[in-house]
Design an enzyme around this catalytic site. Structure first.
Site, PDB file in Angstrom:
ATOM      1  N   ASP A 117      -3.016  -3.015  -4.744  1.00 45.45           N
ATOM      2  CA  ASP A 117      -1.959  -4.121  -4.612  1.00 45.45           C
ATOM      3  C   ASP A 117      -0.930  -4.146  -5.715  1.00 45.45           C
ATOM      4  O   ASP A 117       0.084  -4.300  -5.755  1.00 45.45           O
ATOM      5  CB  ASP A 117      -2.576  -5.314  -4.296  1.00 45.45           C
ATOM      6  CG  ASP A 117      -3.151  -5.387  -2.634  1.00 45.45           C
ATOM      7  OD1 ASP A 117      -2.727  -4.610  -2.132  1.00 45.45           O
ATOM      8  OD2 ASP A 117      -3.672  -6.381  -2.417  1.00 45.45           O
ATOM      9  N   HIS A 158      -9.053  -2.259  -4.846  1.00 44.86           N
ATOM     10  CA  HIS A 158      -8.021  -2.606  -3.847  1.00 44.86           C
ATOM     11  C   HIS A 158      -6.983  -3.671  -4.555  1.00 44.86           C
ATOM     12  O   HIS A 158      -5.694  -3.620  -4.411  1.00 44.86           O
ATOM     13  CB  HIS A 158      -8.477  -3.146  -2.484  1.00 44.86           C
ATOM     14  CG  HIS A 158      -7.463  -3.471  -1.675  1.00 44.86           C
ATOM     15  ND1 HIS A 158      -6.865  -2.232  -0.883  1.00 44.86           N
ATOM     16  CD2 HIS A 158      -6.342  -4.504  -1.390  1.00 44.86           C
ATOM     17  CE1 HIS A 158      -5.783  -3.052  -0.269  1.00 44.86           C
ATOM     18  NE2 HIS A 158      -5.873  -4.122  -0.487  1.00 44.86           N
ATOM     19  N   HIS A 212      -0.501 -10.815  -5.312  1.00 46.98           N
ATOM     20  CA  HIS A 212       0.922 -10.427  -5.140  1.00 46.98           C
ATOM     21  C   HIS A 212       2.021 -11.505  -5.770  1.00 46.98           C
ATOM     22  O   HIS A 212       2.752 -11.141  -6.671  1.00 46.98           O
ATOM     23  CB  HIS A 212       1.273 -10.470  -3.592  1.00 46.98           C
ATOM     24  CG  HIS A 212       0.553  -9.531  -2.873  1.00 46.98           C
ATOM     25  ND1 HIS A 212       0.496  -8.150  -3.185  1.00 46.98           N
ATOM     26  CD2 HIS A 212      -0.084  -9.711  -1.821  1.00 46.98           C
ATOM     27  CE1 HIS A 212      -0.290  -7.498  -2.278  1.00 46.98           C
ATOM     28  NE2 HIS A 212      -0.695  -8.542  -1.425  1.00 46.98           N
ATOM     29  N   HIS A 250       0.814  -1.101  -0.001  1.00 45.94           N
ATOM     30  CA  HIS A 250      -0.031  -0.041  -0.022  1.00 45.94           C
ATOM     31  C   HIS A 250       0.789   1.137  -0.001  1.00 45.94           C
ATOM     32  O   HIS A 250       0.518   2.205  -0.656  1.00 45.94           O
ATOM     33  CB  HIS A 250      -1.012  -0.071   1.253  1.00 45.94           C
ATOM     34  CG  HIS A 250      -1.894  -1.285   1.263  1.00 45.94           C
ATOM     35  ND1 HIS A 250      -2.497  -1.401   2.585  1.00 45.94           N
ATOM     36  CD2 HIS A 250      -2.081  -2.123   0.349  1.00 45.94           C
ATOM     37  CE1 HIS A 250      -3.163  -2.525   2.127  1.00 45.94           C
ATOM     38  NE2 HIS A 250      -3.054  -3.009   0.959  1.00 45.94           N
TER      39      HIS A 250
END
Length: 316
Positions: free
Chosen positions: A247, A243, A270, A85
């Site tokens: 990321d 969101h 990720h 973030h």
């Protein structure tokens, strides 16, 4: 070109500080953000007791991508987790150089989004430095796949993200967020999107030593009835996809330079973000290093390729 180019590198004008709790450790942590000279890049300085360790914000430093993006060895004594973030804010606001002093092994989760970082950086101000910024320009498609999931970079006249997610839970379902990126768009459309999770997973995560600092104050939580249980509800209709875009921005900021191109993913995360970035940077025919050149007394700009050092920050 069809987007605004930043000719020169930037840093903060003054120091900024944030204090919060690590979402996984549940422990308090303080972070100081300090201005840095041109060509410093983003440098984390971890101070843990009397010991200290430096980490460059590069994909080559990524040691884990299971529940967050972590720099350093997760099994070792020195590492910094949940950097995504913060790094998304660095990417979104166009910061090139920054020293980040942190006194714990995890960046604070704050409210689960990036808005507190944005406000801290806006208050500190951004300074332009007298050294040219270099970009990574995607010149051919690069794609990775893992089952039904995939991620790819494609050439594009700008910086763009197209992030699609697909969850079985009807509270999320299939969502897409697609947009070119600049600082204003990041502030308005992405920065306030919060991390999310499922109540059914909480006990399993606690038993494994994760999510010890997670709460309704810093996470969107989906209950057993497949509804968002946070009292305030959603900040955006497709907050979950936004969101995931946040990321992705944070993970791709670990290239070491802003990219010009389009990043697309379906059911990513990720691990896939890091793998796609490594794939791009490992293929020197897929990108070139460029900087702006101004013509007609600065009225127009175009990108020109430059010779990059052998050990440039973006190399893995």
């Amino acid at each position: 070109m069809g987007f605004v180019l930043q000719d020169y590198q930037t840093t903060l004008k003054s120091r900024a500080t944030l204090t919060g709790t690590g979402v996984h450790s549940g422990k308090p942590v303080t972070v100081h953000f300090l201005p840095a000279d041109a060509d410093t890049g983003i440098l984390f300085q971890l101070t843990n007791g009397g010991d200290s360790r430096e980490f460059r914000a590069l994909v080559s430093e990524v040691g884990a991508t299971d529940l967050c993006t972590m720099l350093g060895d997760p099994a070792g004594e020195h590492h910094i987790g949940t950097v995504e973030h913060l790094m998304a804010t660095v990417f979104g606001l166009g910061l090139d150089n920054l020293i980040i002093e942190i006194d714990g092994p995890e960046v604070p989760i704050l409210d689960g989004s990036a808005i507190a970082f944005v406000e801290a950086f806006d208050q500190a101000g951004v300074e332009t430095l007298p050294v040219k910024r270099r970009y990574i320009r995607v010149v051919k498609p690069v794609r990775i796949e893992n089952g039904a999931s995939w991620a790819e970079f494609r050439p594009y006249d700008g910086t763009r993200f197209e992030i699609e997610i697909d969850f079985e839970s009807p509270a999320i379902g299939r969502q897409l967020f697609a947009s070119d990126i600049n600082a204003d768009i990041f502030r308005r459309d992405i920065a306030r999107a919060r991390t999310f999770g499922f109540m059914k997973d909480v006990e399993r995560l606690w038993a494994a030593g994760y999510a010890l600092g997670s709460s309704l104050e810093n996470s969107l939580v989906i209950g057993d009835d497949n509804r968002v249980i946070n009292m305030g509800g959603l900040r955006y209709p497709n907050e979950f996809a936004r969101h995931k875009t946040l990321d992705a921005m944070g993970d791709l900021a670990l290239a070491g330079a802003r990219f010009i191109g389009c990043f697309r993913s379906y059911r990513g995360g990720h691990r896939m973000n890091a793998a796609a970035l490594r794939r791009l940077l490992s293929d020197r025919s897929a990108f070139e290093i460029v900087e702006t050149t101004r013509r007609e007394r600065g009225r127009s700009a175009e990108m020109s390729a430059v010779s990059a050092p052998v050990y440039a920050p973006w190399m893995i």
